[in-house]
Structures are given as C-alpha cells and as structure tokens.
Scaffold this motif. Structure first.
Motif, PDB file in Angstrom:
ATOM      1  N   HIS A 229       0.690  -1.263   0.005  1.00 33.86           N
ATOM      2  CA  HIS A 229      -0.179   0.035  -0.092  1.00 33.86           C
ATOM      3  C   HIS A 229       0.799   1.131   0.111  1.00 33.86           C
ATOM      4  O   HIS A 229       0.165   2.279  -0.161  1.00 33.86           O
ATOM      5  CB  HIS A 229      -0.935   0.105   0.929  1.00 33.86           C
ATOM      6  N   GLY A 230       1.884   1.172   0.449  1.00 32.92           N
ATOM      7  CA  GLY A 230       3.100   2.592   0.478  1.00 32.92           C
ATOM      8  C   GLY A 230       4.261   2.262  -0.417  1.00 32.92           C
ATOM      9  O   GLY A 230       4.952   3.224  -0.150  1.00 32.92           O
ATOM     10  N   ILE A 231       4.088   1.546  -1.344  1.00 37.15           N
ATOM     11  CA  ILE A 231       5.539   1.334  -2.187  1.00 37.15           C
ATOM     12  C   ILE A 231       5.848   2.845  -2.794  1.00 37.15           C
ATOM     13  O   ILE A 231       7.087   3.027  -2.913  1.00 37.15           O
ATOM     14  CB  ILE A 231       5.604   0.266  -3.002  1.00 37.15           C
ATOM     15  N   TYR A 232       4.990   3.368  -3.272  1.00 40.95           N
ATOM     16  CA  TYR A 232       5.124   4.667  -4.067  1.00 40.95           C
ATOM     17  C   TYR A 232       5.563   5.729  -3.174  1.00 40.95           C
ATOM     18  O   TYR A 232       5.949   6.775  -3.486  1.00 40.95           O
ATOM     19  CB  TYR A 232       3.861   5.177  -4.815  1.00 40.95           C
ATOM     20  N   ASP A 233       5.484   5.529  -1.825  1.00 43.83           N
ATOM     21  CA  ASP A 233       6.070   6.496  -0.721  1.00 43.83           C
ATOM     22  C   ASP A 233       7.462   6.310  -0.386  1.00 43.83           C
ATOM     23  O   ASP A 233       8.047   7.195   0.223  1.00 43.83           O
ATOM     24  CB  ASP A 233       4.863   6.797   0.350  1.00 43.83           C
ATOM     25  N   LEU A 234       7.883   5.142  -0.779  1.00 43.43           N
ATOM     26  CA  LEU A 234       9.214   4.828  -0.268  1.00 43.43           C
ATOM     27  C   LEU A 234      10.303   5.459  -1.176  1.00 43.43           C
ATOM     28  O   LEU A 234      10.454   5.264  -2.193  1.00 43.43           O
ATOM     29  CB  LEU A 234       9.285   3.295  -0.252  1.00 43.43           C
ATOM     30  N   LYS A 235      11.310   5.957  -0.530  1.00 44.32           N
ATOM     31  CA  LYS A 235      12.514   6.548  -1.249  1.00 44.32           C
ATOM     32  C   LYS A 235      13.565   5.588  -1.181  1.00 44.32           C
ATOM     33  O   LYS A 235      14.501   5.508  -2.141  1.00 44.32           O
ATOM     34  CB  LYS A 235      13.127   7.694  -0.455  1.00 44.32           C
ATOM     35  N   SER A 236      13.322   4.309  -0.165  1.00 47.09           N
ATOM     36  CA  SER A 236      14.502   3.547  -0.443  1.00 47.09           C
ATOM     37  C   SER A 236      13.769   2.257   0.364  1.00 47.09           C
ATOM     38  O   SER A 236      12.724   2.185   1.010  1.00 47.09           O
ATOM     39  CB  SER A 236      15.681   3.759   0.823  1.00 47.09           C
ATOM     40  N   PRO A 237      14.424   0.909   0.092  1.00 49.15           N
ATOM     41  CA  PRO A 237      13.949  -0.292   0.688  1.00 49.15           C
ATOM     42  C   PRO A 237      13.697  -0.249   2.141  1.00 49.15           C
ATOM     43  O   PRO A 237      14.435   0.062   2.907  1.00 49.15           O
ATOM     44  CB  PRO A 237      15.131  -1.264   0.340  1.00 49.15           C
ATOM     45  N   VAL A 238      12.666  -0.907   2.540  1.00 50.04           N
ATOM     46  CA  VAL A 238      12.337  -0.823   3.983  1.00 50.04           C
ATOM     47  C   VAL A 238      13.328  -1.864   4.680  1.00 50.04           C
ATOM     48  O   VAL A 238      14.064  -2.955   4.188  1.00 50.04           O
ATOM     49  CB  VAL A 238      11.021  -1.830   4.161  1.00 50.04           C
ATOM     50  N   GLN A 239      13.904  -1.502   5.973  1.00 52.15           N
ATOM     51  CA  GLN A 239      14.924  -2.218   6.618  1.00 52.15           C
ATOM     52  C   GLN A 239      14.157  -2.681   7.808  1.00 52.15           C
ATOM     53  O   GLN A 239      13.394  -2.018   8.438  1.00 52.15           O
ATOM     54  CB  GLN A 239      15.967  -1.291   6.918  1.00 52.15           C
ATOM     55  N   ARG A 240      14.754  -4.016   8.165  1.00 53.98           N
ATOM     56  CA  ARG A 240      14.535  -4.683   9.520  1.00 53.98           C
ATOM     57  C   ARG A 240      15.612  -4.785  10.230  1.00 53.98           C
ATOM     58  O   ARG A 240      16.681  -5.288   9.893  1.00 53.98           O
ATOM     59  CB  ARG A 240      13.545  -5.984   9.166  1.00 53.98           C
ATOM     60  N   VAL A 241      15.402  -4.287  11.573  1.00 51.75           N
ATOM     61  CA  VAL A 241      16.276  -4.838  12.582  1.00 51.75           C
ATOM     62  C   VAL A 241      15.882  -5.766  13.473  1.00 51.75           C
ATOM     63  O   VAL A 241      14.818  -5.196  14.477  1.00 51.75           O
ATOM     64  CB  VAL A 241      16.852  -3.504  13.205  1.00 51.75           C
ATOM     65  N   ALA A 242      16.278  -6.989  13.705  1.00 48.16           N
ATOM     66  CA  ALA A 242      15.850  -7.890  14.344  1.00 48.16           C
ATOM     67  C   ALA A 242      16.742  -8.773  15.122  1.00 48.16           C
ATOM     68  O   ALA A 242      17.786  -8.749  15.027  1.00 48.16           O
ATOM     69  CB  ALA A 242      14.862  -8.767  13.403  1.00 48.16           C
ATOM     70  N   GLY A 243      16.152  -9.680  15.746  1.00 47.78           N
ATOM     71  CA  GLY A 243      16.845 -10.687  16.540  1.00 47.78           C
ATOM     72  C   GLY A 243      17.473 -11.720  15.449  1.00 47.78           C
ATOM     73  O   GLY A 243      16.858 -11.613  14.231  1.00 47.78           O
TER      74      GLY A 243
END
Lengths: 325, 386
Positions: free
Chosen positions: A280-294
């Motif tokens: 739903h929001g890819i057009y708003d993204l300037k860069s790839p989503v990042q996950r910081v996780a265990g």
C-alpha cells in the motif's frame, strides 16, 4: 498521581478492575499467596479474596482451558503464564478454542479472556525464559495480541484488554518491568486497542517498534537528532490486528521505514509490516524497508543475550542505509 | 510505609542479636548504607538498607534478639513506592523475579504518546524506489515530472518521457519528423557515447599571452607547433591507450588529429609526422587536408592513429570547453577565441591579447602532472614572438 513501574501499572490495572467488575478473575501459578513470579499480582489475593485471585497447579493447558470455560460462562478471566517459554501447552486452548469460540457459536458466545505472559530477553534468565514469539499468536485469526511499552500503556491497554469481549494475548516486556517509572493516573481509564502510538514525530525516517525495543529505538532517535536526522517513532502496541494506516501515513511523510523487533527476523511481525507497506505504500518509499531484528537462531544464554538483542548501533546502521535512498 | 524484615544473613540462623544501630527514626538513609550491626553465631555483620528512604521505626534496641524474617525497620517511601492501594508492591529484599536479574531504573518517563498518527498525509511525490533510481540515472528531476499512475505515482514511462523532452524540444522546432542519424553525425554520436562512457576526462584550462605575436602568425600552425613542443617536453601525451587490454603504445612519430567542421558533421583528419622544423612549410598541405575532409575524400586510414587532437573552436566562438577525448587517443587541446583582456602586468593593469586553452586528457593513461608539463611547454612556445 503515582509514579509506577510497568509491573506496578499491571498490578494497579488488575487491582482496579477486580475492584470495579466482579466478573473479573485472576488465575495462574503462584499469582495468589506468592504474588506472582514478577510480583505482578502482589497483594491482590489478600485484598480481593482467594476466589477472585486463584492459585492454580503448574499446568498451563489447564490454566488456559479454565479461562476459556470461565469466559464462555460470563466471567472475565485474566490468566497469567509465568514465562512465554511455558505458554506452549496453552496454545492448543488458545488456537483451537479461545480464538474461535465466537465463530464456532456463530456469535452466541464470545471469549472475554486475557492471557498475560512476560516475554523477551535481557534479564539474564536461563533457557526458555527469554524468547519473543509474538508472531506465532499474531498469525492466529481470532486472537488479539497487545504489547505495552510504558507503564501508562501497560495500565490503559490491560484495562482495555480485560474489557474487550474477545480473547487477548497480553505480552509484557519483562526487561523494562522496573526500568523506569511514569506518572499513571490510577483512574480506571482504558486506552484504545488496535491503534499504534506515535511517541515522537519526525520527517526523515519512520522507526517502528514495540515492547522493550522501543527503549533502544527512542535512543536511536535521539542520536539521529544529533546527526540532524528527524526520526518519527511509532509503538505498534497492538501487534494483531495491525494499525497499518498509522504506519502508512507516517511513511507517506518520511519516505523511509525501519522496523525494530527483538524476535527473530524470519516471519517476524516486521515481515508483515514490510509486506503491507510494500502493498500500500511502495510509491511513498524512497528506499527499501529495513528490518532490525533478533537473529534467526535459538535465543542465546545470558552471556551473549545482549549481542542477540538489536542495539542502538544496529538501528542506526539500518537508518543510514535508508538515508542513501 | 514499608517494613524491612531481617534477612537470612547466610548462615541459616533463626535469629541475630542487635549490637548497635547506625540510624535513628527520622533519618534519611541511602540504599546500601549500613542500618544496624548484628551479631550472629560467628560474627558481627552490618545489615545494609534496601531503600533510599526515611526511617520511621526501629524494631528493637541494642542487646535485643530479632528473628530472621521478623520486622527490623519501618521505612517511609516516596509516593508511588508505597502500597496504599492495598495491592502491595515488592516484598522486602525481593529481586522482583525468580530467575535472572531484573533491571531496575530510576528514570521517570515523560512521553507524549498519541494514539494513531497525526492523520496528515503529505502531498509528496509518489514513486517506487526503482523509478526514483531511473530518474537519477537519466538525470531527470523527478519532482518536476507529472505523474500518470493510477495512485498518483510517477511511473517509469513518465520519467523516460521527461528524459526525452530536451531532445524532443529541438526536434519540434526544427522539423516534425524524427530523423535517423547517418554518416558522420551517426559516427559522432557513437564515438562520443563511447568516449563519455569510457574515458576518465580531466580538463585543465590556461591562457597563452600572445600580445608579442608578429602580425603574420598563422594561429593553426602556431597551435600545431605548440603541440610539438608540448610532446617534446612530455612524450607521455603521444601514446595510444587500449583500456580493454590495459596497454598503451608510445608513438615515435607525432601525428596530430585536427577537428574540422564540415557541412556533414565533425571530421578529424590526421596530419602525419608533425615537426617543429618543417611545420612552416606545410601550410598548403594542411589546407588540402581540410578540403579533402570537407569533400569526404579521405579514407579511414587518413583519420586514424593520432594520440592528440587539436580543436580550434575559437574561430567560431567560445573561450574554454571540456573538449572530449576519443579513444584510443588520450588528449585534445582546445583553443578558444583570442581576445583582449585586462591583466596584471607587475603592479599595473595592462590590456593584452590572450589565447584561452583547454587541455582534456584521459586520466586513466595520463597523469595530471604530465598534462600540465605538456601545457606549460605549449604555452611557452605560443608566447614566442614568431
């Protein structure tokens, strides 16, 4: 107004609701005479009686099963599982009964129970005492999964969970049980379920987290501010159902998203958030989503547990990656 | 109010005798400060305070026995620490957990949590990261592109269309139809594309002061001679470079490419074996070479092999230019329009004739110092009277 720790706030919410709704019942191992392994139910049995605050045998399947039965018959049970690592015998009751009671009876019965369990690492506990498996429950239709990250939200969200007519898995981040205090008006006011809480507004990147990791996330936001980067911080609070709209709105403004959670990355709740933002929001993204996780490993024993938990440095690294886009 | 119970002092004894108190009722005591010394079967030990709080009451005097687990001291805690609600807080000496260590902090959280977001969506540009990257690659300012996507997003087609606008504008003014590039113009498009993609251009600009020139000087010949002097000073400029094999070929003979503007397009014939001593005699030959280029009478061999090229664009207009090196050549000297300039002559300002020079070189094969040594020698020669 009293300054309460997160665990104090849990106690206060239980105390309030036991005092104001006679259908509320607290049950679990050592919740009565002993006051609970983390003291979350301390003094409640003495004040409200042994028929309202019930010590059970060491049998999690039975605790959850009793809660389902009580809920079906009109009580509002709040059951405690001592540690998330011991919740699995209760999962059968949760998934096969609590989650589907409303559907199974075509709306004739609901299941107004709360299953409380402390979760997460960072207290140097032995094996089985430090995992974060919230995604398992979030995956199950019919279960609501709520995680407070401050004393105020522990109080308000627990009251809302108890008053909700459907089953709620209420996961308490034990690492921050006593880490800080907050003024909480002990006035019985519930907070909204199913919405995110925006802890800080920002314009350059959206940081999304929940539970104990909100601590490191807020600290990362402070450090970013010193770098001249304005970070918005969102506490998801209700993991399922997700309030993705709040996150999408934020991403529409910042264009960048970093999700921080303590649970392993693989199939974590962060994956669901990232997928929804992609849809739903890819057009708003300037860069790839990042996950910081265990890491996708067994939670290590205490000497290594702080290496396992995502720290401020890893969060900052991920933010810097998004800022390249 | 909170009552601190005498903890088990580690010896499993049922009681201890009070030796003396270190605090009195009304005292403010800090956590871990000694409260009391008690004598057990083996030793006198100090019992530390579990809280930072005010002492209200001491249970017992020196010489009294206190039972392990029995009341020792009453404290008054700050608001929020107490148990006035009836739901008592942590028991005395309780770590707050049965396993591990419960981190305890004194931080007071002040937060302004808002349920949901601000509800504001910006009117910001919408585009996928891939489209944003495409815009960057095509040098299109994506903020200026009109979106055509169903969700108001800029699409890759929008960006590609915007990238063509500049060339399209020229076309619309000149003609209604697209025209395929042919011949020299097509060759220029290809060689320039390759040069731009491949060569690491560096350009150095300077001026030659030619105020001392005698009246009959031929600018082109002077420039060719300057190149000869430059190469004599720095032979590294007279080499061909093959990037694919990472080899260069130093040339013994100096062949100079000469950029010629023709109606069909740019053509660069090569003047072979340029030497300072004989250049003056080759004026006629040079004219014929230019004419042959304009008439398209030159074969491929007449256009090949020069390491360095001269572009005398100043005959038309222009001062400096980032002239383009075409492989396997490695340098090109551009000469701008000769002009009169106000320049410092000692402490005076003088008006002098100046020839602007632009030397581009392929920095993969030529160092900056080599280029500058070449240029210095060329300028020195150009500044001679004749």
């Amino acid at each position: 107004m009293a300054e309460l720790t997160l665990v104090d706030a849990v106690t206060a919410a239980l105390d309030w609701e036991l005092g104001h709704d006679e259908s509320v019942v607290v049950l679990g191992e050592d919740v009565g005479v002993n006051g609970g392994v983390f003291r979350a139910t301390n003094g409640l049995q003495r004040k409200h009686g042994a028929d309202r605050v019930i010590d059970t045998p060491l049998a999690e399947a039975m605790i959850a099963g009793m809660a389902v039965g009580m809920a079906a018959e009109g009580l509002k049970p709040v059951a405690e599982i001592q540690f998330m690592g011991f919740i699995y015998p209760a999962v059968d009751q949760l998934i096969n009964h609590a989650a589907r009671l409303r559907n199974r009876t075509r709306g004739r019965l609901s299941c107004p129970m709360v299953l409380r369990a402390p979760f997460g690492g960072g207290i140097h506990a032995p094996e089985h005492h430090s995992e974060s498996t919230e995604a398992m429950f979030a995956h199950m239709p019919g279960l609501r999964v709520v995680i407070p990250s401050s004393p105020a939200r522990a109080y308000g969200l627990l009251l809302a969970a108890i008053r909700d007519p459907d089953p709620v898995v209420f996961l308490e981040p034990k690492r921050i049980y006593r880490l800080a205090r907050q003024e909480v008006a002990n006035d019985g006011a519930a907070l909204s379920l199913d919405v995110c809480y925006t802890l800080r507004e920002g314009t350059d990147v959206t940081l999304v987290s929940w539970g104990a990791m909100t601590q490191e996330t807020l600290e990362a936001a402070d450090r970013l501010q010193a770098e001249g980067v304005s970070a918005e911080v969102i506490d998801v609070a209700t993991i399922s159902p997700l309030d993705i709209e709040t996150i999408l709105e934020s991403v529409a403004r910042t264009g960048r998203l970093v999700i921080v959670h303590e649970a392993p990355r693989n199939c974590g709740v962060g994956a669901e958030i990232a997928a929804l933002v992609a849809e739903h929001g890819i057009y708003d993204l300037k860069s790839p989503v990042q996950r910081v996780a265990g890491f996708d490993t067994i939670m290590p024993l205490y000497r290594l547990e702080m290496d396992y938990l995502p720290g401020v440095t890893r969060i900052l690294d991920a933010v810097h990656v998004t800022l390249e886009g | 109010m909170k009552t601190f119970l005498l903890p088990d002092l580690g010896e499993g004894l049922p009681e201890a005798e009070i030796v003396n108190w270190h605090v009195q009722p009304g005292d403010l005591v800090r956590a871990d400060a000694p409260l009391v010394s008690v004598e057990t079967a083996k030793a006198v030990v100090e019992v530390p305070s579990p809280y930072s709080a005010r002492v209200i009451r001491l249970h017992g005097d020196a010489g009294d026995f206190v039972k392990t687990g029995g009341p020792l001291v009453d404290f008054e805690l700050e608001a929020g620490n107490g148990d006035s609600s009836g739901a008592a807080a942590v028991n005395d000496g309780d770590a707050g957990t049965v396993v591990g260590t419960m981190p305890v902090g004194e931080t007071i959280i002040v937060e302004h949590a808002v349920a949901g977001g601000s509800g504001r969506r910006s009117g910001r540009l919408r585009a996928t990261p891939a489209v944003r990257a495409l815009a960057k690659r095509l040098d299109v300012d994506i903020e200026t592109v009109a979106p055509s996507g169903a969700s108001g997003q800029v699409t890759s087609r929008d960006v590609e269309a915007a990238a063509q606008t500049s060339t399209a504008t020229e076309r619309i003014v000149a003609d209604d139809e697209w025209e395929a590039l042919r011949g020299l113009r097509r060759a220029m498009a290809q060689s320039m594309t390759r040069a731009n993609a491949e060569v690491c251009h560096a350009t150095v600009f300077d001026d030659a002061d030619i105020d001392a020139w005698e009246a009959d000087q031929d600018v082109t010949l002077r420039l060719l001679r300057a190149i000869c002097r430059g190469v004599a000073a720095e032979p590294a400029l007279n080499a061909l470079f093959d990037a694919a094999s990472m080899r260069r070929k130093k040339l013994l003979q100096l062949d100079i490419g000469i950029a010629v503007d023709t109606p069909a397009g740019l053509i660069v014939p090569v003047l072979r074996d340029a030497r300072v001593a004989t250049l003056a005699t080759r004026r006629e030959e040079l004219q014929q070479l230019k004419q042959a280029a304009s008439d398209r009478r030159l074969g491929p061999d007449d256009l090949r092999g020069s390491a360095i090229t001269l572009s005398n664009f100043g005959m038309l207009a222009g001062r400096y230019a980032r002239v383009v090196v075409v492989p396997p050549g490695i340098a090109i000297l551009g000469a701008g329009a000769i002009r009169r300039e106000a320049v410092a002559a000692g402490t005076e300002v003088a008006v002098r004739r100046r020839l602007p020079l632009s030397l581009s070189f392929d920095h993969r094969c030529v160092t900056g110092a080599e280029a500058c040594r070449f240029l210095a020698a060329a300028i020195a020669d150009l500044q001679l009277q004749n």
